[in-house]
Scaffold this motif. Structure first.
Motif, PDB file in Angstrom:
ATOM      1  N   LYS A   1       0.830  -1.209   0.000  1.00 57.31           N
ATOM      2  CA  LYS A   1       0.000   0.000   0.000  1.00 57.31           C
ATOM      3  C   LYS A   1       0.863   1.257   0.000  1.00 57.31           C
ATOM      4  O   LYS A   1       0.551   2.243  -0.674  1.00 57.31           O
ATOM      5  CB  LYS A   1      -0.936  -0.006   1.210  1.00 57.31           C
ATOM      6  CG  LYS A   1      -2.000  -1.099   1.192  1.00 57.31           C
ATOM      7  CD  LYS A   1      -2.929  -0.981   0.007  1.00 57.31           C
ATOM      8  CE  LYS A   1      -4.113  -1.935   0.069  1.00 57.31           C
ATOM      9  NZ  LYS A   1      -3.746  -3.356  -0.023  1.00 57.31           N
TER      10      LYS A   1
ATOM     11  N   ARG B   1       2.040   1.903  -3.476  1.00 60.19           N
ATOM     12  CA  ARG B   1       0.984   2.471  -4.315  1.00 60.19           C
ATOM     13  C   ARG B   1       0.679   3.917  -3.909  1.00 60.19           C
ATOM     14  O   ARG B   1       0.334   4.744  -4.762  1.00 60.19           O
ATOM     15  CB  ARG B   1      -0.281   1.606  -4.212  1.00 60.19           C
ATOM     16  CG  ARG B   1      -1.433   2.054  -5.103  1.00 60.19           C
ATOM     17  CD  ARG B   1      -1.078   2.016  -6.579  1.00 60.19           C
ATOM     18  NE  ARG B   1      -0.879   0.663  -7.058  1.00 60.19           N
ATOM     19  CZ  ARG B   1      -1.842  -0.054  -7.638  1.00 60.19           C
ATOM     20  NH1 ARG B   1      -3.038   0.462  -7.820  1.00 60.19           N
ATOM     21  NH2 ARG B   1      -1.573  -1.274  -8.060  1.00 60.19           N
TER      22      ARG B   1
ATOM     23  N   LEU C   1      -0.376   7.468  -6.188  1.00 56.22           N
ATOM     24  CA  LEU C   1      -1.772   7.912  -6.231  1.00 56.22           C
ATOM     25  C   LEU C   1      -1.995   9.143  -5.366  1.00 56.22           C
ATOM     26  O   LEU C   1      -1.339   9.324  -4.335  1.00 56.22           O
ATOM     27  CB  LEU C   1      -2.703   6.792  -5.754  1.00 56.22           C
ATOM     28  CG  LEU C   1      -2.841   5.550  -6.623  1.00 56.22           C
ATOM     29  CD1 LEU C   1      -3.742   4.535  -5.930  1.00 56.22           C
ATOM     30  CD2 LEU C   1      -3.402   5.899  -7.997  1.00 56.22           C
TER      31      LEU C   1
ATOM     32  N   ASP D   1      -7.755   9.083  -4.244  1.00 52.42           N
ATOM     33  CA  ASP D   1      -7.756   7.909  -5.118  1.00 52.42           C
ATOM     34  C   ASP D   1      -7.202   6.687  -4.382  1.00 52.42           C
ATOM     35  O   ASP D   1      -7.684   5.568  -4.571  1.00 52.42           O
ATOM     36  CB  ASP D   1      -6.920   8.179  -6.371  1.00 52.42           C
ATOM     37  CG  ASP D   1      -7.540   9.243  -7.253  1.00 52.42           C
ATOM     38  OD1 ASP D   1      -8.775   9.388  -7.216  1.00 52.42           O
ATOM     39  OD2 ASP D   1      -6.789   9.928  -7.967  1.00 52.42           O
ATOM     40  N   PHE D   2      -6.202   6.926  -3.551  1.00 54.74           N
ATOM     41  CA  PHE D   2      -5.611   5.826  -2.794  1.00 54.74           C
ATOM     42  C   PHE D   2      -6.618   5.222  -1.818  1.00 54.74           C
ATOM     43  O   PHE D   2      -6.746   3.992  -1.724  1.00 54.74           O
ATOM     44  CB  PHE D   2      -4.372   6.305  -2.032  1.00 54.74           C
ATOM     45  CG  PHE D   2      -3.799   5.252  -1.119  1.00 54.74           C
ATOM     46  CD1 PHE D   2      -2.985   4.250  -1.614  1.00 54.74           C
ATOM     47  CD2 PHE D   2      -4.098   5.252   0.249  1.00 54.74           C
ATOM     48  CE1 PHE D   2      -2.474   3.263  -0.782  1.00 54.74           C
ATOM     49  CE2 PHE D   2      -3.592   4.276   1.084  1.00 54.74           C
ATOM     50  CZ  PHE D   2      -2.778   3.279   0.574  1.00 54.74           C
TER      51      PHE D   2
ATOM     52  N   GLU E   1      -9.848   5.277  -1.966  1.00 51.18           N
ATOM     53  CA  GLU E   1     -10.880   4.559  -2.723  1.00 51.18           C
ATOM     54  C   GLU E   1     -10.359   3.202  -3.196  1.00 51.18           C
ATOM     55  O   GLU E   1     -11.074   2.192  -3.134  1.00 51.18           O
ATOM     56  CB  GLU E   1     -11.337   5.389  -3.912  1.00 51.18           C
ATOM     57  CG  GLU E   1     -12.467   4.748  -4.701  1.00 51.18           C
ATOM     58  CD  GLU E   1     -13.018   5.643  -5.795  1.00 51.18           C
ATOM     59  OE1 GLU E   1     -14.082   5.309  -6.346  1.00 51.18           O
ATOM     60  OE2 GLU E   1     -12.375   6.665  -6.109  1.00 51.18           O
ATOM     61  N   TRP E   2      -9.117   3.167  -3.661  1.00 50.22           N
ATOM     62  CA  TRP E   2      -8.530   1.910  -4.127  1.00 50.22           C
ATOM     63  C   TRP E   2      -8.326   0.921  -2.991  1.00 50.22           C
ATOM     64  O   TRP E   2      -8.704  -0.261  -3.092  1.00 50.22           O
ATOM     65  CB  TRP E   2      -7.191   2.207  -4.818  1.00 50.22           C
ATOM     66  CG  TRP E   2      -6.408   0.975  -5.125  1.00 50.22           C
ATOM     67  CD1 TRP E   2      -6.662   0.049  -6.097  1.00 50.22           C
ATOM     68  CD2 TRP E   2      -5.234   0.520  -4.438  1.00 50.22           C
ATOM     69  NE1 TRP E   2      -5.711  -0.955  -6.063  1.00 50.22           N
ATOM     70  CE2 TRP E   2      -4.833  -0.694  -5.058  1.00 50.22           C
ATOM     71  CE3 TRP E   2      -4.489   1.006  -3.372  1.00 50.22           C
ATOM     72  CZ2 TRP E   2      -3.714  -1.415  -4.632  1.00 50.22           C
ATOM     73  CZ3 TRP E   2      -3.378   0.296  -2.945  1.00 50.22           C
ATOM     74  CH2 TRP E   2      -2.995  -0.892  -3.572  1.00 50.22           C
TER      75      TRP E   2
ATOM     76  N   SER F   1     -11.577  -0.491  -1.658  1.00 51.62           N
ATOM     77  CA  SER F   1     -12.434  -1.066  -2.711  1.00 51.62           C
ATOM     78  C   SER F   1     -13.740  -0.300  -2.878  1.00 51.62           C
ATOM     79  O   SER F   1     -14.810  -0.893  -2.989  1.00 51.62           O
ATOM     80  CB  SER F   1     -12.726  -2.546  -2.429  1.00 51.62           C
ATOM     81  OG  SER F   1     -11.552  -3.297  -2.416  1.00 51.62           O
TER      82      SER F   1
ATOM     83  N   ARG G   1     -15.144   6.528  -1.416  1.00 49.28           N
ATOM     84  CA  ARG G   1     -14.619   7.807  -1.894  1.00 49.28           C
ATOM     85  C   ARG G   1     -14.745   8.819  -0.765  1.00 49.28           C
ATOM     86  O   ARG G   1     -15.812   9.366  -0.523  1.00 49.28           O
ATOM     87  CB  ARG G   1     -15.403   8.275  -3.120  1.00 49.28           C
ATOM     88  CG  ARG G   1     -14.795   9.518  -3.792  1.00 49.28           C
ATOM     89  CD  ARG G   1     -13.488   9.198  -4.478  1.00 49.28           C
ATOM     90  NE  ARG G   1     -12.840  10.392  -5.041  1.00 49.28           N
ATOM     91  CZ  ARG G   1     -11.675  10.374  -5.654  1.00 49.28           C
ATOM     92  NH1 ARG G   1     -11.014   9.242  -5.801  1.00 49.28           N
ATOM     93  NH2 ARG G   1     -11.135  11.477  -6.122  1.00 49.28           N
TER      94      ARG G   1
ATOM     95  N   ASP H   1      -8.172 -10.793  -6.829  1.00 50.64           N
ATOM     96  CA  ASP H   1      -8.468  -9.812  -5.796  1.00 50.64           C
ATOM     97  C   ASP H   1      -9.663 -10.279  -4.980  1.00 50.64           C
ATOM     98  O   ASP H   1     -10.662 -10.752  -5.526  1.00 50.64           O
ATOM     99  CB  ASP H   1      -8.770  -8.457  -6.436  1.00 50.64           C
ATOM    100  CG  ASP H   1      -9.140  -7.407  -5.417  1.00 50.64           C
ATOM    101  OD1 ASP H   1      -8.255  -6.925  -4.713  1.00 50.64           O
ATOM    102  OD2 ASP H   1     -10.349  -7.094  -5.316  1.00 50.64           O
TER     103      ASP H   1
ATOM    104  N   GLU I   1     -12.333  -4.499 -13.668  1.00 55.86           N
ATOM    105  CA  GLU I   1     -11.625  -5.297 -12.663  1.00 55.86           C
ATOM    106  C   GLU I   1     -11.367  -6.716 -13.183  1.00 55.86           C
ATOM    107  O   GLU I   1     -10.291  -7.280 -12.977  1.00 55.86           O
ATOM    108  CB  GLU I   1     -12.448  -5.354 -11.372  1.00 55.86           C
ATOM    109  CG  GLU I   1     -12.511  -4.036 -10.620  1.00 55.86           C
ATOM    110  CD  GLU I   1     -13.503  -4.093  -9.477  1.00 55.86           C
ATOM    111  OE1 GLU I   1     -13.829  -5.197  -9.011  1.00 55.86           O
ATOM    112  OE2 GLU I   1     -13.962  -3.026  -9.043  1.00 55.86           O
TER     113      GLU I   1
END
Length: 349
Positions: free
Chosen positions: A192, A195, A199, A203-204, A206-207, A210, A213, A264, A340
């Motif tokens: 994480k 990543r 990001l 956005d991070f 939300e990613w 999953s 927002r 995933d 996805e």
């Protein structure tokens, strides 16, 4: 008329920090096993939960009943955010040395900046302040009852309970597989953070969650992301002063690091939820507009409890959302699902 902005400043957002600890994993395990309404939606199977219960002493099971009655798992999580701690012994030492008023203040949840004075007064036993906090949190599932409990409980009794339930859970559930849990959390936090370098903060979040927002709030300057294994597939949200907390489910690749073909976890969850005739029927109905549980029960010849169970599984897969009593299809989930699947199968390579 066109309006032009003369400012070159970007919209302010929050800072994200990824943290992990076996103590948070223990606290969330205690929360999970005492949440009977959610238990059948978790990744752990019924036999796994039964195995955990059989490994616990009668005294520990009694403590879990107290957790279930008073939501004292919340107390543990709030205390864990007061100081970075690496072991149960360190947590217990921290707990023992807290003064009564200090302990109550930490254990009373943060309701908002405007309620901090009442939080302080409530920790001193002011029942009018307690009533105001209860009113401010009246829409929360358990905060009003929990606040009343914390403001009146014998602190030494509660401290002893927390020590014993954390120690008992750690020794019985975490310790036998300590290296496994530690490895999973470390791998997920590492991936994480990698990543996070690429990001934007929103956005991070939300990613990693999953689908949540989380837009900036004026009083929130930091978002803390904490991976967990035992509460999968759910996210757990919390607020402390100036900060938003997301306890998010670890990714499948963190659990199976040597398997390049592992899908995933949320992708699996979504297709599991779709693999049922009744749930597909409910989704079709919700495509026509939001429904309450009562309205859905009137449209489908099925028991209310069964319908609620199906809706709960669809919600855990992020395919539907609930706004108040009404359930709605999540448009973003349907937009992202084909993408996805393509990403996993490598169709875009």
């Amino acid at each position: 008329m066109e309006v032009f902005s003369m400012s070159s400043r970007k919209r302010e957002t929050y800072h994200v920090e990824v943290k992990h600890s076996l103590l948070w994993e223990a606290a969330l395990g205690i929360a999970a096993i005492t949440n009977e309404r959610l238990l059948d939606t978790l990744d752990y199977t019924e036999s796994q939960w039964e195995g955990i219960k059989q490994s616990l002493s009668k005294e520990m099971l009694a403590h879990l009943e107290m957790v279930q009655e008073h939501n004292t798992w919340k107390t543990i999580l709030l205390l864990l955010h007061e100081k970075d701690m690496d072991s149960v012994e360190e947590f217990n030492d921290f707990l023992i040395n807290l003064e009564e008023e200090e302990f109550r203040y930490m254990a009373i949840p943060y309701i908002g900046k405007n309620h901090q004075q009442d939080r302080k007064l409530a920790s001193q036993g002011d029942q009018q302040a307690v009533a105001r906090l209860q009113e401010a949190s009246k829409d929360h599932a358990f905060f009003p009852r929990y606040i009343a409990y914390i403001s009146q409980v014998d602190v030494q009794h509660l401290k002893s309970h927390i020590q014993e339930v954390m120690t008992g859970w750690y020794e019985s559930v975490i310790q036998p597989e300590e290296e496994k849990f530690k490895g999973i959390l470390e791998r997920d936090a590492f991936s994480k953070n990698k990543r996070l370098e690429k990001l934007e903060a929103e956005d991070f979040v939300e990613w990693a969650t999953s689908g949540i927002r989380y837009t900036p709030e004026p009083s929130v300057y930091k978002v803390i992301m904490i991976p967990h294994f035992i509460y999968r597939p759910w996210n757990v949200e919390a607020d402390i002063e100036g900060q938003k907390i997301f306890y998010y489910p670890v990714a499948n690749e963190s659990i199976h690091p040597n398997d390049p073909y592992i899908p995933d976890q949320m992708l699996v969850q979504k297709f599991k939820a779709l693999g049922d005739e009744n749930r597909l029927r409910m989704l079709k109905i919700l495509m026509d507009g939001g429904r309450t549980l009562k309205e859905m029960t009137e449209e489908i010849d099925m028991g209310k409890t069964t319908i609620y169970h199906h809706l709960k599984l669809l919600k855990s897969a992020r395919l539907i959302v609930a706004y108040g009593p009404r359930y709605h299809v999540s448009p973003r989930a349907w937009e992202m699902l084909p993408k996805e699947l393509e990403l996993f199968l490598g169709a875009e390579k």
